[in-house]
Design an enzyme around this catalytic site. Sequence first.
Site, PDB file in Angstrom:
ATOM      1  N   SER A 159      18.097  44.198  30.704  1.00  0.00           N
ATOM      2  CA  SER A 159      18.521  45.130  31.750  1.00  0.00           C
ATOM      3  C   SER A 159      17.383  46.106  32.046  1.00  0.00           C
ATOM      4  CB  SER A 159      19.752  45.910  31.279  1.00  0.00           C
ATOM      5  OG  SER A 159      20.136  46.835  32.270  1.00  0.00           O
ATOM      6  N   LYS A 178      17.853  41.688  34.854  1.00  0.00           N
ATOM      7  CA  LYS A 178      18.908  42.413  35.583  1.00  0.00           C
ATOM      8  C   LYS A 178      18.313  43.721  36.067  1.00  0.00           C
ATOM      9  CE  LYS A 178      22.739  45.003  33.808  1.00  0.00           C
ATOM     10  NZ  LYS A 178      24.058  44.992  33.116  1.00  0.00           N
ATOM     11  N   LYS A 201      19.015  47.371  37.725  1.00  0.00           N
ATOM     12  CA  LYS A 201      19.993  48.378  38.125  1.00  0.00           C
ATOM     13  C   LYS A 201      19.693  48.743  39.573  1.00  0.00           C
ATOM     14  CE  LYS A 201      22.194  49.082  34.305  1.00  0.00           C
ATOM     15  NZ  LYS A 201      23.644  48.974  34.178  1.00  0.00           N
ATOM     16  N   ASP A 242      22.850  45.125  39.154  1.00  0.00           N
ATOM     17  CA  ASP A 242      24.017  45.833  38.631  1.00  0.00           C
ATOM     18  C   ASP A 242      24.118  47.183  39.324  1.00  0.00           C
ATOM     19  OD1 ASP A 242      25.104  46.912  35.282  1.00  0.00           O
ATOM     20  OD2 ASP A 242      26.050  47.002  37.252  1.00  0.00           O
ATOM     21  N   GLU A 292      26.646  42.807  40.177  1.00  0.00           N
ATOM     22  CA  GLU A 292      27.620  43.291  39.185  1.00  0.00           C
ATOM     23  C   GLU A 292      28.263  44.590  39.670  1.00  0.00           C
ATOM     24  OE1 GLU A 292      25.737  43.644  35.385  1.00  0.00           O
ATOM     25  OE2 GLU A 292      27.531  44.417  34.409  1.00  0.00           O
ATOM     26  N   ASP A 315      32.506  44.132  35.791  1.00  0.00           N
ATOM     27  CA  ASP A 315      32.222  44.741  34.479  1.00  0.00           C
ATOM     28  C   ASP A 315      33.302  45.800  34.239  1.00  0.00           C
ATOM     29  OD1 ASP A 315      29.317  46.720  33.280  1.00  0.00           O
ATOM     30  OD2 ASP A 315      31.292  46.412  32.425  1.00  0.00           O
ATOM     31  N   LYS A 366      32.297  42.847  27.749  1.00  0.00           N
ATOM     32  CA  LYS A 366      31.828  43.848  26.793  1.00  0.00           C
ATOM     33  C   LYS A 366      32.999  44.116  25.845  1.00  0.00           C
ATOM     34  CE  LYS A 366      28.707  46.385  29.859  1.00  0.00           C
ATOM     35  NZ  LYS A 366      28.528  47.646  30.623  1.00  0.00           N
ATOM     36  N   GLY A 412      25.956  44.609  27.583  1.00  0.00           N
ATOM     37  CA  GLY A 412      25.438  45.448  26.509  1.00  0.00           C
ATOM     38  C   GLY A 412      25.725  46.912  26.781  1.00  0.00           C
TER      39      GLY A 412
HETATM   40  O1  LIG Z   1      21.157  45.808  27.123  1.00  0.00           O
HETATM   41  C1  LIG Z   1      21.897  46.787  26.941  1.00  0.00           C
HETATM   42  O2  LIG Z   1      22.437  47.066  25.854  1.00  0.00           O
HETATM   43  C2  LIG Z   1      22.217  47.670  28.125  1.00  0.00           C
HETATM   44  C3  LIG Z   1      22.689  46.824  29.281  1.00  0.00           C
HETATM   45  C4  LIG Z   1      23.148  47.713  30.394  1.00  0.00           C
HETATM   46  O3  LIG Z   1      22.511  47.826  31.417  1.00  0.00           O
HETATM   47  N1  LIG Z   1      24.261  48.404  30.158  1.00  0.00           N
HETATM   48  C5  LIG Z   1      24.746  49.357  31.132  1.00  0.00           C
HETATM   49  C6  LIG Z   1      25.730  48.688  32.042  1.00  0.00           C
HETATM   50  O4  LIG Z   1      26.086  49.304  33.013  1.00  0.00           O
HETATM   51  O5  LIG Z   1      26.045  47.510  31.817  1.00  0.00           O
HETATM   52  C7  LIG Z   1      25.268  50.547  30.370  1.00  0.00           C
HETATM   53  C8  LIG Z   1      24.447  51.088  29.414  1.00  0.00           C
HETATM   54  C9  LIG Z   1      24.878  52.201  28.677  1.00  0.00           C
HETATM   55  C10 LIG Z   1      26.134  52.711  28.866  1.00  0.00           C
HETATM   56  C11 LIG Z   1      26.952  52.148  29.823  1.00  0.00           C
HETATM   57  C12 LIG Z   1      26.512  51.036  30.554  1.00  0.00           C
END
Ligand SMILES: O=C(O)CCC(=O)N[C@@H](C(=O)O)c1ccccc1
Length: 368
Positions: A135, A161, A163, A189, A214, A239, A263, A291
């Site tokens: 990510s 991915k 953001k 995402d 996403e 998600d 998740k 994640g």
């Molecule tokens: O690889 C990882 O652990 C992070 C992946 C990621 O982008 N998580 C985001 C999400 O929106 O999915 C997130 C991270 C931290 C807290 C909430 C969401």
Amino acid sequence: MKLSGVELRRVRMPLVAPFRTSFGTQSERELLLVRAVTPAGEGWGECVAMEAPLYSSEYNDAAEHVLRNHLIPALLAAEDVTAHKVTPLLAKFKGQRMAKGALEMAVLDAELRAHDRSFAAELGSTRDSVACGVSVGIMDSIPHLLDVVGGYLDEGYVRIKLKIEPGWDVEPVRRVRERFGDDVLLQVDANTAYTLDDAPLLARLDPFGLLLIEQPLEEEDVLGHAELAKRIRTPICLDESIVSAKAAADAIKLGACQIVNIKPGRVGGYLEARRVHDVCAAHGVAVWCGGMIETGLGRAANVALASLPGFTLPGDTSASGRFYRTDITEPFVLNAGHLPVPAGPGLGVTPIPGLLDEVTTEKAWIGS
Ligand SMILES: O=C(O)CCC(=O)N[C@@H](C(=O)O)c1ccccc1
């Protein structure tokens, strides 16, 4: 088996770099760890809530409070606690899925360690390694983004991915495609940052062959996602909206998503996560493991989950080094774009005491 007690630990770990999403920027990860102690041994759980209720309604202080004052006492009062009984024993408490999931994970880890059985075996793993995506946060410039993406591709990640948010969407995607080509597995995402009025803008992503977009709309707007799916070609992945196996079945039936990000913390634990997997498989819907910037404890469980047959897309199961200079467990290290599925009892990893103590900001024991 009677639960002897539970230790709650608040840990704070610096990130290797600020991580910016559409709901904010974080430079450290503060999270709650749960250690369940039973007569047969102990197990670890990780609560994926954040410091503030920005991703979902849960957050660390609330999770700690509900665990201390409601969830743990309910389990301590029960005569027989097994992992499969945690959700029914806690069902009278509304919501609190991340807190419940952490507690279930700790009880499951204790149980599986006592039976010399791995998370992977318990969940139904069919692989001994999983392909890993990564990510990439919102960056301060396109050149910086391209450097970061290039670095991850050089490390071997099999999927990128990005953001996105209004003002940082079509251009970054176009520039990544231009620099790295059409063969790179690429997805975006939005973390709920758009509305249905943005459909024409989101349709401008269609020419870039993305795997998915996403959660473009807000968590509750399932019908909005179904309408958006008629206006854009990029497959929609949900998600935040998918809080249970039932929510997944409803969203799929309504045409709100073609892919699901699973998740475990968001759905209340790894056992419900497997049920989400099973429901999606029954509908022919691909899933991947999301994640929440987990430590090696949550990462171990996520990699085990990601090795189930329906996880046909690379997940956000990146190496420990993606976020942490030093993990609290033996680090997960990418090998040819894959991570090995832990094969040891329970999670297959345990916190390294000295490293865990270094990042622990508070501890509490609830129990006898
Ligand atoms: O690889 C990882 O652990 C992070 C992946 C990621 O982008 N998580 C985001 C999400 O929106 O999915 C997130 C991270 C931290 C807290 C909430 C969401």
